[in-house]
Design a protein around this motif. Structure first.
Motif, PDB file in Angstrom:
ATOM      1  N   ASP A  89      37.848  53.722  48.808  1.00  0.00           N
ATOM      2  CA  ASP A  89      36.723  53.001  48.191  1.00  0.00           C
ATOM      3  C   ASP A  89      36.580  51.649  48.886  1.00  0.00           C
ATOM      4  N   ASP A  90      35.405  51.395  49.483  1.00  0.00           N
ATOM      5  CA  ASP A  90      35.179  50.139  50.197  1.00  0.00           C
ATOM      6  C   ASP A  90      34.962  48.958  49.249  1.00  0.00           C
ATOM      7  N   HIS A  91      34.650  49.239  47.988  1.00  0.00           N
ATOM      8  CA  HIS A  91      34.464  48.158  47.019  1.00  0.00           C
ATOM      9  C   HIS A  91      35.820  47.618  46.572  1.00  0.00           C
ATOM     10  N   ALA A  92      35.849  46.325  46.281  1.00  0.00           N
ATOM     11  CA  ALA A  92      37.022  45.729  45.643  1.00  0.00           C
ATOM     12  C   ALA A  92      36.782  45.700  44.138  1.00  0.00           C
ATOM     13  N   TYR A  93      37.862  45.658  43.369  1.00  0.00           N
ATOM     14  CA  TYR A  93      37.778  45.610  41.915  1.00  0.00           C
ATOM     15  C   TYR A  93      38.521  44.387  41.396  1.00  0.00           C
ATOM     16  N   MET A  94      38.119  43.947  40.214  1.00  0.00           N
ATOM     17  CA  MET A  94      38.759  42.798  39.591  1.00  0.00           C
ATOM     18  C   MET A  94      39.050  43.112  38.126  1.00  0.00           C
ATOM     19  N   LEU A  95      40.266  42.837  37.705  1.00  0.00           N
ATOM     20  CA  LEU A  95      40.618  42.861  36.296  1.00  0.00           C
ATOM     21  C   LEU A  95      40.626  41.435  35.777  1.00  0.00           C
ATOM     22  N   LEU A  96      40.172  41.240  34.549  1.00  0.00           N
ATOM     23  CA  LEU A  96      40.305  39.948  33.896  1.00  0.00           C
ATOM     24  C   LEU A  96      40.295  40.159  32.385  1.00  0.00           C
ATOM     25  N   ASN A 112      42.759  49.079  15.173  1.00  0.00           N
ATOM     26  CA  ASN A 112      42.436  47.999  14.254  1.00  0.00           C
ATOM     27  C   ASN A 112      41.143  47.263  14.568  1.00  0.00           C
ATOM     28  N   GLY A 113      40.388  47.705  15.550  1.00  0.00           N
ATOM     29  CA  GLY A 113      39.091  47.100  15.820  1.00  0.00           C
ATOM     30  C   GLY A 113      39.146  45.743  16.490  1.00  0.00           C
ATOM     31  N   ALA A 114      40.311  45.300  16.934  1.00  0.00           N
ATOM     32  CA  ALA A 114      40.404  44.017  17.625  1.00  0.00           C
ATOM     33  C   ALA A 114      39.552  44.046  18.886  1.00  0.00           C
ATOM     34  N   HIS A 115      38.995  42.898  19.268  1.00  0.00           N
ATOM     35  CA  HIS A 115      38.039  42.898  20.370  1.00  0.00           C
ATOM     36  C   HIS A 115      38.578  42.285  21.658  1.00  0.00           C
ATOM     37  N   GLY A 116      39.886  42.131  21.782  1.00  0.00           N
ATOM     38  CA  GLY A 116      40.442  41.739  23.070  1.00  0.00           C
ATOM     39  C   GLY A 116      40.375  42.898  24.036  1.00  0.00           C
ATOM     40  N   VAL A 117      39.952  42.644  25.283  1.00  0.00           N
ATOM     41  CA  VAL A 117      39.850  43.707  26.283  1.00  0.00           C
ATOM     42  C   VAL A 117      40.324  43.211  27.636  1.00  0.00           C
ATOM     43  N   VAL A 118      40.694  44.149  28.473  1.00  0.00           N
ATOM     44  CA  VAL A 118      40.849  43.912  29.902  1.00  0.00           C
ATOM     45  C   VAL A 118      39.593  44.471  30.549  1.00  0.00           C
ATOM     46  N   ALA A 119      38.799  43.610  31.159  1.00  0.00           N
ATOM     47  CA  ALA A 119      37.522  44.009  31.749  1.00  0.00           C
ATOM     48  C   ALA A 119      37.703  44.384  33.218  1.00  0.00           C
ATOM     49  N   LEU A 120      36.843  45.290  33.688  1.00  0.00           N
ATOM     50  CA  LEU A 120      36.864  45.728  35.079  1.00  0.00           C
ATOM     51  C   LEU A 120      35.542  45.367  35.735  1.00  0.00           C
ATOM     52  N   LEU A 121      35.587  44.592  36.820  1.00  0.00           N
ATOM     53  CA  LEU A 121      34.423  44.252  37.618  1.00  0.00           C
ATOM     54  C   LEU A 121      34.549  44.901  38.990  1.00  0.00           C
ATOM     55  N   ARG A 122      33.426  45.010  39.697  1.00  0.00           N
ATOM     56  CA  ARG A 122      33.421  45.562  41.038  1.00  0.00           C
ATOM     57  C   ARG A 122      32.631  44.644  41.951  1.00  0.00           C
ATOM     58  N   SER A 123      33.063  44.532  43.203  1.00  0.00           N
ATOM     59  CA  SER A 123      32.311  43.724  44.151  1.00  0.00           C
ATOM     60  C   SER A 123      30.904  44.297  44.314  1.00  0.00           C
ATOM     61  N   HIS A 124      29.922  43.412  44.418  1.00  0.00           N
ATOM     62  CA  HIS A 124      28.526  43.849  44.460  1.00  0.00           C
ATOM     63  C   HIS A 124      28.260  44.737  45.666  1.00  0.00           C
ATOM     64  N   LEU A 125      28.808  44.375  46.802  1.00  0.00           N
ATOM     65  CA  LEU A 125      28.668  45.152  48.028  1.00  0.00           C
ATOM     66  C   LEU A 125      30.056  45.417  48.602  1.00  0.00           C
ATOM     67  N   PRO A 126      30.214  46.487  49.378  1.00  0.00           N
ATOM     68  CA  PRO A 126      31.512  46.712  50.023  1.00  0.00           C
ATOM     69  C   PRO A 126      31.920  45.514  50.878  1.00  0.00           C
ATOM     70  N   HIS A 127      33.197  45.214  50.867  1.00  0.00           N
ATOM     71  CA  HIS A 127      33.786  44.177  51.723  1.00  0.00           C
ATOM     72  C   HIS A 127      33.366  42.756  51.328  1.00  0.00           C
TER      73      HIS A 127
END
Length: 206
Positions: A89-96, A112-127
């Protein structure tokens, strides 16, 4: 908190880190109203850093809380980025870490419905590493907030493991009488990044 990765040529590095706007106007009823952002800096040697002007990531309001609100048990969370890549996969990913509002592709906790999450983002374009988009993927945790997520690869199965730190549930109960019972711990879960990437490619969040 943040991370640095190879960027460009030679010893060049890119750092993604949590930032706050000191000029943000105070909000009545919130002792710490600072909204968090993800910012970037570059370095030719890993020692001397220059902030990338105008490059930052704000929480996407479709999926995540964008600021603290009165009644929250924790301050706004959009922090602790870590950048990683996956094979093929040429895209990079980010956890936050974030406060989730909705789940498009993500793994939802039913406990328990708690709303804390680890979100996943992806670079808009490869590289590219300074332009990111929300994927809509959120991995729910069982407390109001998580911190410092990390991504590992299980050498036995080849699958990705997301680990994160959080306080135990008692830490979020007002007026907890015995503060010694409030402890941090590390937790984790396995994800199939190949399957998630395929679903994101088939149905992008935007």
């Amino acid at each position: 908190t943040g991370c640095s990765v190879a960027y460009g040529k030679g010893t060049d590095r890119l750092m993604a880190f949590t930032s706050r706007d000191e000029a943000q106007a105070p909000v009545e009823g919130l002792p710490r109203p600072f909204t968090q952002h993800i910012s970037f800096a570059t370095s030719p040697d890993g020692l001397n850093w220059t902030r990338v002007t105008g490059a930052h990531i704000d929480a996407d309001p479709r999926f995540y809380s964008t600021q603290s609100t009165v009644g929250d048990v924790v301050i706004h969370a959009w922090r602790d980025p870590i950048i990683f890549r996956t094979d093929g996969d040429d895209h990079a990913y980010m956890l936050l870490c974030a406060h989730g509002k909705a789940l498009l592709h993500g793994v939802k906790s039913e406990r328990n419905g708690a709303h804390g999450v680890v979100a996943l983002l992806r670079s808009h374009l490869p590289h590219t590493l300074t332009d990111w988009v929300a994927t809509g993927v959120s991995f729910a945790v069982d407390v109001p907030e998580a911190e410092v997520p990390r991504m590992f690869v299980d050498a036995t199965t080849g699958k990705h493991v997301i680990a994160y730190s959080c306080k135990n549930a008692e830490a979020y109960v007002p007026h907890t009488p015995d503060k010694s019972r409030i402890q941090y711990g590390f937790y984790g879960f396995t994800v199939d990044m190949a399957d998630i990437a395929a679903r994101i490619a088939a149905k992008p969040a935007d």
